[in-house]
Design an enzyme around this catalytic site. Structure first.
Site, mmCIF file in Angstrom:
data_model
loop_
_atom_site.group_PDB
_atom_site.id
_atom_site.type_symbol
_atom_site.label_atom_id
_atom_site.label_comp_id
_atom_site.label_asym_id
_atom_site.label_seq_id
_atom_site.Cartn_x
_atom_site.Cartn_y
_atom_site.Cartn_z
ATOM 1 N N LYS A 62 13.324 -19.919 18.279
ATOM 2 C CA LYS A 62 12.407 -19.955 17.298
ATOM 3 C C LYS A 62 12.417 -21.125 16.717
ATOM 4 O O LYS A 62 13.489 -21.611 16.356
ATOM 5 C CB LYS A 62 12.294 -18.720 16.283
ATOM 6 C CG LYS A 62 11.696 -17.673 17.176
ATOM 7 C CD LYS A 62 11.309 -16.217 16.515
ATOM 8 C CE LYS A 62 10.684 -15.261 17.291
ATOM 9 N NZ LYS A 62 10.784 -13.873 16.656
ATOM 10 N N ARG A 104 16.492 -9.804 20.945
ATOM 11 C CA ARG A 104 15.397 -10.058 21.922
ATOM 12 C C ARG A 104 15.518 -11.332 22.254
ATOM 13 O O ARG A 104 15.389 -12.272 21.440
ATOM 14 C CB ARG A 104 14.172 -9.763 21.415
ATOM 15 C CG ARG A 104 12.898 -9.923 22.400
ATOM 16 C CD ARG A 104 11.609 -9.843 21.501
ATOM 17 N NE ARG A 104 10.637 -9.824 22.220
ATOM 18 C CZ ARG A 104 10.107 -11.235 22.538
ATOM 19 N NH1 ARG A 104 10.204 -12.174 22.049
ATOM 20 N NH2 ARG A 104 8.905 -11.321 23.589
HETATM 21 C C1 9MG Z 1 6.733 -10.491 21.092
HETATM 22 N N1 9MG Z 1 7.825 -11.137 20.060
HETATM 23 C C2 9MG Z 1 8.066 -12.474 19.826
HETATM 24 N N2 9MG Z 1 8.878 -12.509 18.861
HETATM 25 C C3 9MG Z 1 9.250 -11.056 18.566
HETATM 26 C C4 9MG Z 1 10.499 -10.588 17.534
HETATM 27 O O1 9MG Z 1 10.920 -11.372 16.869
HETATM 28 N N3 9MG Z 1 10.602 -9.259 17.654
HETATM 29 C C5 9MG Z 1 9.809 -8.551 18.402
HETATM 30 N N4 9MG Z 1 9.848 -6.989 18.287
HETATM 31 N N5 9MG Z 1 8.714 -9.022 19.334
HETATM 32 C C6 9MG Z 1 8.747 -10.334 19.179
#
Ligand code: 9MG
Length: 279
Positions: free
Chosen positions: A226, A260
């Site tokens: 990110k 994730r």
């Molecule tokens: C779909 N998506 C993109 N970034 C995310 C994040 O930080 N958490 C979750 N739950 N979904 C995400």
């Protein structure tokens, strides 16, 4: 806190006795497998899922709409056309399938076809979303987002980001419980990068333990590649893997139980070592 997350056909351990879980990202948007061309995109996505499984992924998160800052929504038809073939192809792969969607119709169709979890960046606020998932057999990730992907990074503002995110999640959990959803189906997510400045993201990262103990549910953290990693390192997306691993480790050290990520093999190794010394 609960020891397990009831995830459709699977009951996943989410307490500190096991390695934090790795949710691998499988996006099937036009740019994600563009090298393969339209007709080979599905095959490429399936091969990619198989690689993640071999690398030790715990949950596969399938998404048919980009949620990056500035991205545009896709129609229901397009999202279903992207996501459903993957659900059919992977439902017997031996790992829980999560569906990254905020549309109640996609939630219903995907779970009916064999998916195990809904990951909603919109926190199940769309009309009908809570009603849809209440009657389904699946886990739910409820995420905080300020505004929407088109406008969220324009000028994020909070009184107190940790208190505001906590209050939002608390209200959503109450709404879920009110409609009859059992707590062992729910995990929470502060939504790193979704309507947050770098300072907001860092405040949330530092306060994961506080959020998790206040809300008493397992917390999922998504930091992988990110812009907050890019901003700290001053590096483009292609050079953010080491920073993302550090972010995943920082989040689990502060109490996150699911991460994730894009780089599954590297994250599984990092968390396996972390867990071995922190048991
Ligand atoms: C779909 N998506 C993109 N970034 C995310 C994040 O930080 N958490 C979750 N739950 N979904 C995400």
């Amino acid at each position: 806190m609960q020891t397990h997350l009831q995830c459709g056909r699977y009951r996943l351990r989410v307490d500190a006795t096991s390695r934090p879980l790795v949710m691998g990202i499988l996006n099937i948007t036009p740019d994600s497998f563009s090298d393969a061309g339209k007709y080979h995109a599905l095959d490429s996505a399936i091969s990619y899922a198989e690689e993640m499984i071999a690398a030790g992924v715990d949950i596969i998160d399938i998404g048919g709409e980009s949620t990056r800052p500035g991205s545009q929504p896709v129609s229901l038809m397009d999202e279903l056309a992207r996501v459903m073939p993957l659900v059919y192809a992977l439902r017997d792969c031996g790992k829980p399938l999560s569906i990254d969607t905020y549309k109640p119709e996609v939630m219903r169709e995907a779970i009916a076809a064999g998916a195990d979890m809904i990951n909603d960046i919109n926190g199940f606020r769309a009309p009908g979303a809570l009603e849809a998932v209440a009657e389904l057999d699946c886990a739910l990730c409820v995420m905080h987002m300020q505004k929407d992907p088109q406008s969220m990074q324009l000028k994020p503002e909070y009184q107190d980001v940790v208190a505001d995110v906590s209050a939002f999640l608390s209200e959503r959990i109450a709404a879920m419980e009110q409609i009859g959803i059992a707590r062992d189906r729910i995990c929470i997510d502060p939504g790193f990068g979704f309507g947050k400045s770098l300072a907001h993201n860092i405040a949330l990262l530092k306060n994961i333990e506080h959020l998790q103990t206040t809300l008493d549910l397992p917390l999922l953290a998504g930091l992988s590649r990110k812009s907050m990693i890019g901003a700290i390192l001053d590096k483009p997306v292609a050079q953010r893997m080491a920073g993302s691993l550090a972010g995943a480790l920082a989040s689990v050290a502060n109490g996150a139980r699911i991460v994730r990520v894009h780089d599954v093999a590297e994250t599984v190794d990092a968390l396996t070592v972390w867990h071995a010394v922190n048991q």
